[in-house]
Design an enzyme around this catalytic site. Structure first.
Site, PDB file in Angstrom:
ATOM      1  N   HIS A 141       0.849  -1.195   0.000  1.00 55.18           N
ATOM      2  CA  HIS A 141       0.000   0.000   0.000  1.00 55.18           C
ATOM      3  C   HIS A 141       0.877   1.235   0.000  1.00 55.18           C
ATOM      4  O   HIS A 141       1.951   1.249   0.593  1.00 55.18           O
ATOM      5  CB  HIS A 141      -0.957   0.021   1.196  1.00 55.18           C
ATOM      6  CG  HIS A 141      -0.298  -0.204   2.531  1.00 55.18           C
ATOM      7  ND1 HIS A 141       0.097  -1.462   2.960  1.00 55.18           N
ATOM      8  CD2 HIS A 141       0.037   0.655   3.519  1.00 55.18           C
ATOM      9  CE1 HIS A 141       0.634  -1.354   4.167  1.00 55.18           C
ATOM     10  NE2 HIS A 141       0.626  -0.084   4.528  1.00 55.18           N
ATOM     11  N   HIS A 143       0.897   5.052   1.136  1.00 59.40           N
ATOM     12  CA  HIS A 143       0.287   6.159   1.875  1.00 59.40           C
ATOM     13  C   HIS A 143       0.499   7.422   1.048  1.00 59.40           C
ATOM     14  O   HIS A 143       1.613   7.679   0.570  1.00 59.40           O
ATOM     15  CB  HIS A 143       1.013   6.395   3.199  1.00 59.40           C
ATOM     16  CG  HIS A 143       0.931   5.284   4.187  1.00 59.40           C
ATOM     17  ND1 HIS A 143       0.075   5.300   5.264  1.00 59.40           N
ATOM     18  CD2 HIS A 143       1.629   4.117   4.291  1.00 59.40           C
ATOM     19  CE1 HIS A 143       0.236   4.201   5.997  1.00 59.40           C
ATOM     20  NE2 HIS A 143       1.188   3.473   5.429  1.00 59.40           N
TER      21      HIS A 143
END
Ligand code: AMP
Length: 155
Positions: A141, A143
């Site tokens: 992922h 951010h």
């Protein structure tokens, strides 16, 4: 065996949890514990559960390859996550054939940063990888953090 269970066999799940146990979380320890317990018990990461719509998330972008949703514990006025639908545990697990996918994620990040109003003021794209970086969810992922001035180096 499901794809998620295949990606995170039990021994690897336990090793992940033990390594992260040495990581200092300034906040979100409870969140980490929940994530780890969920992974250990079900073999599905919390992000896989979000992809499968098994738990809610504040999703504001989706296409055939990825999702974007607002971080549940925002560290800045703008803090969202961009994740591939493909299960890739971390940067360490990106394969050469994922190059186009990763490029796509960054094109999405560029567009969403503009939509969220931080393209001009600036933003940080962070991918925590492994225990020293305090990665708490073993699903790749990015951010995207902005809307305030930041310092360098990070803590
Ligand atoms: P990392 O520590 O780099 O693995 O980042 C994981 C991020 O996921 C943290 O910033 C968490 O706040 C965020 N997070 C965990 N669970 C959720 C959730 N259900 N919805 C949105 N963000 C989440």
């Amino acid at each position: 065996m499901t794809g998620s269970t295949a990606s995170f066999p039990k021994a690897r799940r336990l090793r992940f949890g033990l390594l992260l146990g040495s990581c200092h979380f300034s906040s979100g320890t409870e969140q980490f514990t929940k994530n780890f317990l969920l992974l250990t018990m079900t073999g599905k990461t919390i992000f896989k559960k979000i992809i499968d719509r098994e738990i809610p998330a504040n999703i504001f972008y989706e296409d055939e390859l990825c999702l974007a949703f607002h971080d549940i514990m925002p560290q800045a006025p703008v803090h969202f996550l961009v994740i591939p639908k493909k299960e890739i545990a971390s940067t360490n697990d990106i394969a050469d054939e994922d190059a186009a996918l990763i490029g796509h994620l960054f094109c999405v990040i560029r567009k969403l940063a503009a939509d969220q109003g931080v393209a001009e003021s600036g933003y940080r794209v962070v991918a925590n990888c492994g225990p020293d970086a305090c990665q708490s969810v073993p699903h790749l992922h990015y951010h995207v953090i902005g809307g305030r001035a930041m310092t360098w180096p990070p803590g």
